[in-house]
Design a protein around this motif. Sequence first.
Motif, PDB file in Angstrom:
ATOM      1  N   ASP A 110       0.898  -1.089  -0.061  1.00 34.17           N
ATOM      2  CA  ASP A 110       0.023   0.006  -0.085  1.00 34.17           C
ATOM      3  C   ASP A 110       0.930   1.195   0.027  1.00 34.17           C
ATOM      4  OD1 ASP A 110       0.890  -0.066   2.609  1.00 34.17           O
ATOM      5  OD2 ASP A 110      -1.005   0.881   3.202  1.00 34.17           O
ATOM      6  N   VAL A 111       0.192   2.466  -0.073  1.00 32.43           N
ATOM      7  CA  VAL A 111       0.921   3.552  -0.297  1.00 32.43           C
ATOM      8  C   VAL A 111       1.569   4.019   0.740  1.00 32.43           C
ATOM      9  CG1 VAL A 111      -0.642   4.547  -2.054  1.00 32.43           C
ATOM     10  CG2 VAL A 111      -1.228   5.136   0.296  1.00 32.43           C
ATOM     11  N   LYS A 112       1.085   3.538   2.208  1.00 26.75           N
ATOM     12  CA  LYS A 112       2.320   3.820   3.348  1.00 26.75           C
ATOM     13  C   LYS A 112       3.208   3.154   3.568  1.00 26.75           C
ATOM     14  CE  LYS A 112      -1.837   3.086   5.614  1.00 26.75           C
ATOM     15  NZ  LYS A 112      -2.943   3.060   6.803  1.00 26.75           N
ATOM     16  N   SER A 113       3.494   2.282   2.579  1.00 29.89           N
ATOM     17  CA  SER A 113       4.751   1.280   2.655  1.00 29.89           C
ATOM     18  C   SER A 113       5.882   2.127   2.373  1.00 29.89           C
ATOM     19  CB  SER A 113       4.489   0.153   2.156  1.00 29.89           C
ATOM     20  OG  SER A 113       3.487  -0.552   2.627  1.00 29.89           O
ATOM     21  N   THR A 114       6.944   1.696   2.888  1.00 29.48           N
ATOM     22  CA  THR A 114       8.359   2.061   2.425  1.00 29.48           C
ATOM     23  C   THR A 114       8.798   1.883   1.077  1.00 29.48           C
ATOM     24  OG1 THR A 114      10.752   1.716   2.801  1.00 29.48           O
ATOM     25  CG2 THR A 114       9.426  -0.134   3.157  1.00 29.48           C
ATOM     26  N   GLY A 115       9.401   3.075   0.675  1.00 28.85           N
ATOM     27  CA  GLY A 115       9.962   3.141  -0.675  1.00 28.85           C
ATOM     28  C   GLY A 115      10.874   2.030  -1.092  1.00 28.85           C
ATOM     29  N   LEU A 116      11.534   1.498   0.039  1.00 27.97           N
ATOM     30  CA  LEU A 116      12.331   0.255  -0.214  1.00 27.97           C
ATOM     31  C   LEU A 116      11.938  -0.795  -0.645  1.00 27.97           C
ATOM     32  CD1 LEU A 116      14.616   0.860   2.891  1.00 27.97           C
ATOM     33  CD2 LEU A 116      15.337   1.643   0.735  1.00 27.97           C
ATOM     34  N   LEU A 117      10.655  -1.090  -0.339  1.00 30.22           N
ATOM     35  CA  LEU A 117       9.972  -2.359  -1.156  1.00 30.22           C
ATOM     36  C   LEU A 117      10.153  -2.381  -2.487  1.00 30.22           C
ATOM     37  CD1 LEU A 117       6.763  -2.871   0.997  1.00 30.22           C
ATOM     38  CD2 LEU A 117       8.267  -4.536   0.307  1.00 30.22           C
ATOM     39  N   GLU A 118       9.831  -1.419  -3.223  1.00 32.21           N
ATOM     40  CA  GLU A 118      10.054  -1.563  -4.558  1.00 32.21           C
ATOM     41  C   GLU A 118      11.597  -1.912  -5.118  1.00 32.21           C
ATOM     42  OE1 GLU A 118       9.257   0.822  -8.911  1.00 32.21           O
ATOM     43  OE2 GLU A 118       9.288   2.120  -6.860  1.00 32.21           O
ATOM     44  N   GLN A 119      12.582  -1.417  -4.465  1.00 33.12           N
ATOM     45  CA  GLN A 119      13.849  -1.856  -4.873  1.00 33.12           C
ATOM     46  C   GLN A 119      14.207  -3.586  -4.231  1.00 33.12           C
ATOM     47  OE1 GLN A 119      16.721   0.794  -2.717  1.00 33.12           O
ATOM     48  NE2 GLN A 119      15.185   2.644  -3.153  1.00 33.12           N
ATOM     49  N   VAL A 120      13.607  -3.906  -3.242  1.00 32.24           N
ATOM     50  CA  VAL A 120      14.021  -4.985  -2.695  1.00 32.24           C
ATOM     51  C   VAL A 120      13.263  -6.082  -3.744  1.00 32.24           C
ATOM     52  CG1 VAL A 120      13.386  -6.908  -0.932  1.00 32.24           C
ATOM     53  CG2 VAL A 120      14.212  -4.661  -0.239  1.00 32.24           C
ATOM     54  N   ILE A 121      11.972  -5.654  -4.229  1.00 32.59           N
ATOM     55  CA  ILE A 121      11.173  -6.716  -4.863  1.00 32.59           C
ATOM     56  C   ILE A 121      11.755  -6.768  -6.458  1.00 32.59           C
ATOM     57  CG2 ILE A 121       8.837  -6.980  -6.086  1.00 32.59           C
ATOM     58  CD1 ILE A 121       7.625  -5.776  -3.586  1.00 32.59           C
ATOM     59  N   THR A 122      11.997  -5.508  -6.949  1.00 34.10           N
ATOM     60  CA  THR A 122      12.660  -5.680  -8.273  1.00 34.10           C
ATOM     61  C   THR A 122      14.050  -6.467  -8.304  1.00 34.10           C
ATOM     62  OG1 THR A 122      11.628  -3.545  -8.700  1.00 34.10           O
ATOM     63  CG2 THR A 122      13.377  -4.065 -10.052  1.00 34.10           C
ATOM     64  N   LYS A 123      14.829  -6.129  -7.201  1.00 37.23           N
ATOM     65  CA  LYS A 123      16.220  -6.942  -7.088  1.00 37.23           C
ATOM     66  C   LYS A 123      15.870  -8.279  -7.104  1.00 37.23           C
ATOM     67  CE  LYS A 123      20.458  -6.776  -4.282  1.00 37.23           C
ATOM     68  NZ  LYS A 123      21.210  -6.336  -3.482  1.00 37.23           N
ATOM     69  N   ALA A 124      14.824  -8.882  -6.464  1.00 32.33           N
ATOM     70  CA  ALA A 124      14.915 -10.190  -6.186  1.00 32.33           C
ATOM     71  C   ALA A 124      14.012 -10.832  -7.278  1.00 32.33           C
ATOM     72  CB  ALA A 124      13.770 -10.450  -4.877  1.00 32.33           C
ATOM     73  N   GLY A 125      13.649 -10.013  -8.389  1.00 30.19           N
ATOM     74  CA  GLY A 125      13.056 -10.683  -9.524  1.00 30.19           C
ATOM     75  C   GLY A 125      11.631 -10.481  -9.787  1.00 30.19           C
ATOM     76  N   GLY A 126      11.017  -9.656  -8.903  1.00 31.91           N
ATOM     77  CA  GLY A 126       9.488  -9.717  -8.722  1.00 31.91           C
ATOM     78  C   GLY A 126       9.010  -8.488  -9.349  1.00 31.91           C
ATOM     79  N   LYS A 127       7.577  -8.225  -9.470  1.00 31.10           N
ATOM     80  CA  LYS A 127       7.142  -7.052  -9.781  1.00 31.10           C
ATOM     81  C   LYS A 127       6.016  -6.499  -8.804  1.00 31.10           C
ATOM     82  CE  LYS A 127       5.935  -9.475 -14.211  1.00 31.10           C
ATOM     83  NZ  LYS A 127       4.577  -9.859 -15.244  1.00 31.10           N
ATOM     84  N   ALA A 128       6.806  -5.104  -8.398  1.00 35.78           N
ATOM     85  CA  ALA A 128       6.359  -4.226  -7.319  1.00 35.78           C
ATOM     86  C   ALA A 128       5.055  -3.664  -7.637  1.00 35.78           C
ATOM     87  CB  ALA A 128       7.368  -3.282  -6.996  1.00 35.78           C
ATOM     88  N   MET A 129       3.975  -3.719  -7.227  1.00 34.64           N
ATOM     89  CA  MET A 129       2.790  -2.901  -7.520  1.00 34.64           C
ATOM     90  C   MET A 129       2.155  -2.274  -6.102  1.00 34.64           C
ATOM     91  SD  MET A 129      -0.887  -4.376  -9.150  1.00 34.64           S
ATOM     92  CE  MET A 129      -0.073  -4.174 -10.459  1.00 34.64           C
ATOM     93  N   MET A 130       2.116  -0.866  -6.066  1.00 31.76           N
ATOM     94  CA  MET A 130       1.653   0.018  -5.187  1.00 31.76           C
ATOM     95  C   MET A 130       0.226   0.193  -5.370  1.00 31.76           C
ATOM     96  SD  MET A 130       2.575   3.861  -4.131  1.00 31.76           S
ATOM     97  CE  MET A 130       4.231   3.694  -3.703  1.00 31.76           C
TER      98      MET A 130
END
Length: 747
Positions: free
Chosen positions: A565-585
């Motif tokens: 969700d929109v209240k979550s850390t901006g680091l989530l997108e970096q971690v998800i992308t680096k691990a090979g996933g698709k980040a969706m806010m």
Amino acid sequence: MILIVVSGLAAAIWINDYQKQSALTKFNQQQTEKLAIAASGMTDMLQDWQQRFADMAAVNAEDPVAYGWPEASLACVLAAIPSAPTTDACIPVSFGTINSLRQAEKQGMSDFAVMQPNTPQAHILLTKRLEASRFLVLTLQTTELENKLRERYLSIGSGSLALQQGAQNWLTLFQQGDNTVQDSSPIYTQTLSGAYWRLAFWPADRVAKSAAWPALIILIIIVCILCWLVATRFSTLRPKKQVQTGARPRPVEYVENEVNIDHTPTPTAIRVATPKVSKTESVDRVRPVDIKPVIFKTYDIRGIVGTQLSEPIMRVLGLAIGTEAQHQEQTRIIVGRDGRLSSESFSDALIEGLLASGCDVTDIGAVPTPLVYFASQHMRTHCGVVVTGSHNPQGYNGLKIVINDKTLSGEAIQGIYQRIQQSRLYSGEGQLRQADVIGSYIEQVKQVVPLSRPLKVGVDCGNGIAGKVVPKLLTALGCDVHELFCNVDGHFPNHHPNPAQPQNMQDISKLVRDKHLDIGLAFDGDGDRLGVVNGEGEIIWPDRLLMLFASDILQRHKGSTIVYDVKSTGLLEQVITKAGGKAMMCPSGHSLIRAEMLKHDAKLAGELSGHIFFADNWYGFDDALFAACRLLALIADDPQRRGATEIFAAQPQRFNTPEILIDLDTAECRRFMTQFTQNAQFDGAEVITIDGVRVNFDKGWGLVRASNTVPGLTLRFEAETEEDLEQIKQQFIQQMLQVKPNLSLNF
């Protein structure tokens, strides 16, 4: 003759109680009129202060007492607005002081506010702009003011009256009367112009019922027994015949449909009932009830017990929910409830309505919300309703609804209200069953999440319904469990069951430190939100849990979508992308996140409030109990044998705030967010408006949005350094005050 006497006695008692209630209502109305007079008197006092302060020149700062301010403790002139809190100025400067100075800079004089309230340093701050960008500040003692207010304005004979200040929540400055009646919202509030204050009034709760009622009930029982004996005697004198009643069906034993984790059903022992429904959308026997549209929220149905929710209202809601389920070709519904004081009677009324709509109901009793979701999948009913107030205060209750495997939200919730308003309701006779699913739930979690080694775990259930299951579950996994407030008590005597608030995590933090435990877990009132502290008692916010869970899941499901969700850390997108996933806010809200998860076939989803959804080897609903077990498994299986503290320390981190609440009524929130979205200017930053306004800067981000669970604005900030964090806060403060200058922004 006996019946006539009893009826007369009952009528006399009822009239007596009615007269008492009418007298109490009249008394409360009189008290409300007194409040209007008190508000007028206080407004006059504030206007007098404003005029005296406006006439006060800078030279009077040397001797405010001689000028006529006996309550004054300090006055001085500031040459400029400090950029940050400091103790080096002529008065202590806090963020609240800075806000007042900025307000004075814009409009000449700031509104009155109490700084450092409820402390020995509490004082009233007055601020006005002078020439050459200087500011005159004056502090007033609160003790004499309190005496004056109690003596002249806060006089009340019954109920409770408070002078409150708006900050992150309404903070009571002075209070008089019976504060035990303050469990619900006040029936009267009056904002005081020129100050961050309001008067709030709670009336006396209710009139005591006549003491004659118990004797009358005993007499009625005796009369009923006599009538039965007479009827039995006469029945022997005429031929017997069978009588078919339309009473509510008695519960029958329910045999579970055992379903494997891969959702493949084994041969079933369940009897699927055919619909017993008359498909005419009307129910003539429904008694009219006053249902407030305000209880139909974005994510659920929720309101204040006694004024907005009652047993008759729950019965009608059951009719409407049962009708909607059948409209979607579903006829079987799971019902569960939390441990609130009103939940059992509300559950009975809800079930009565569901049965009357023609749906079959399986009552699984008092269980955490996730077990209702589990049962709807495990028993393949695809529908479930939970009677729960979730993490809301004690006086609240409500419903969370799943129909056809979808959590109702938004328009679907409003559709329930429209059905009731338009009387589009089915009529039928459903079958009631009862089941105990706690054992099945624990066994299935053990199969999915075995622990490779035992852990020492602290558990704080906040006297919520999670306490009925969590200790048993963790013990079954082999953990050494240390319990805090795991007895279910709807009074919530220890602290509010909401792990999203730092103050509610203090007890579990202390337990973990004192007992040298591996980790601490906290649950909200209905068990679908998780709070965590590491081995040092430090709070680990749920968005950091999502980073850990995402990294683990993406090792086995490359390319999968992770929703947050929109209240979550901006680091989530970096971690998800680096691990090979698709980040969706996506927007905040457990039902909205669930919908996005299903839409994109995501393997994991979550939000900052603590709702976490697993769909890699679980059912895809928010389940704090299962999320806790997944976390324990990751710690137990860590190849380096690290503890929770070391594991989370290895994650990327930033400076951030918890979720901040600015109290504001719902209508004002909507107006504010409309103006803020249209007018706020953040040059060079990325502005996201999927839920409120989230602004991404180079070194952090900030968010302001209207809360969908409580009246108010919610904010959160994050940055790489504390200095960057403070700069982002200040940008938001400036932009928000341009939209609403009298907002109290003490963060």
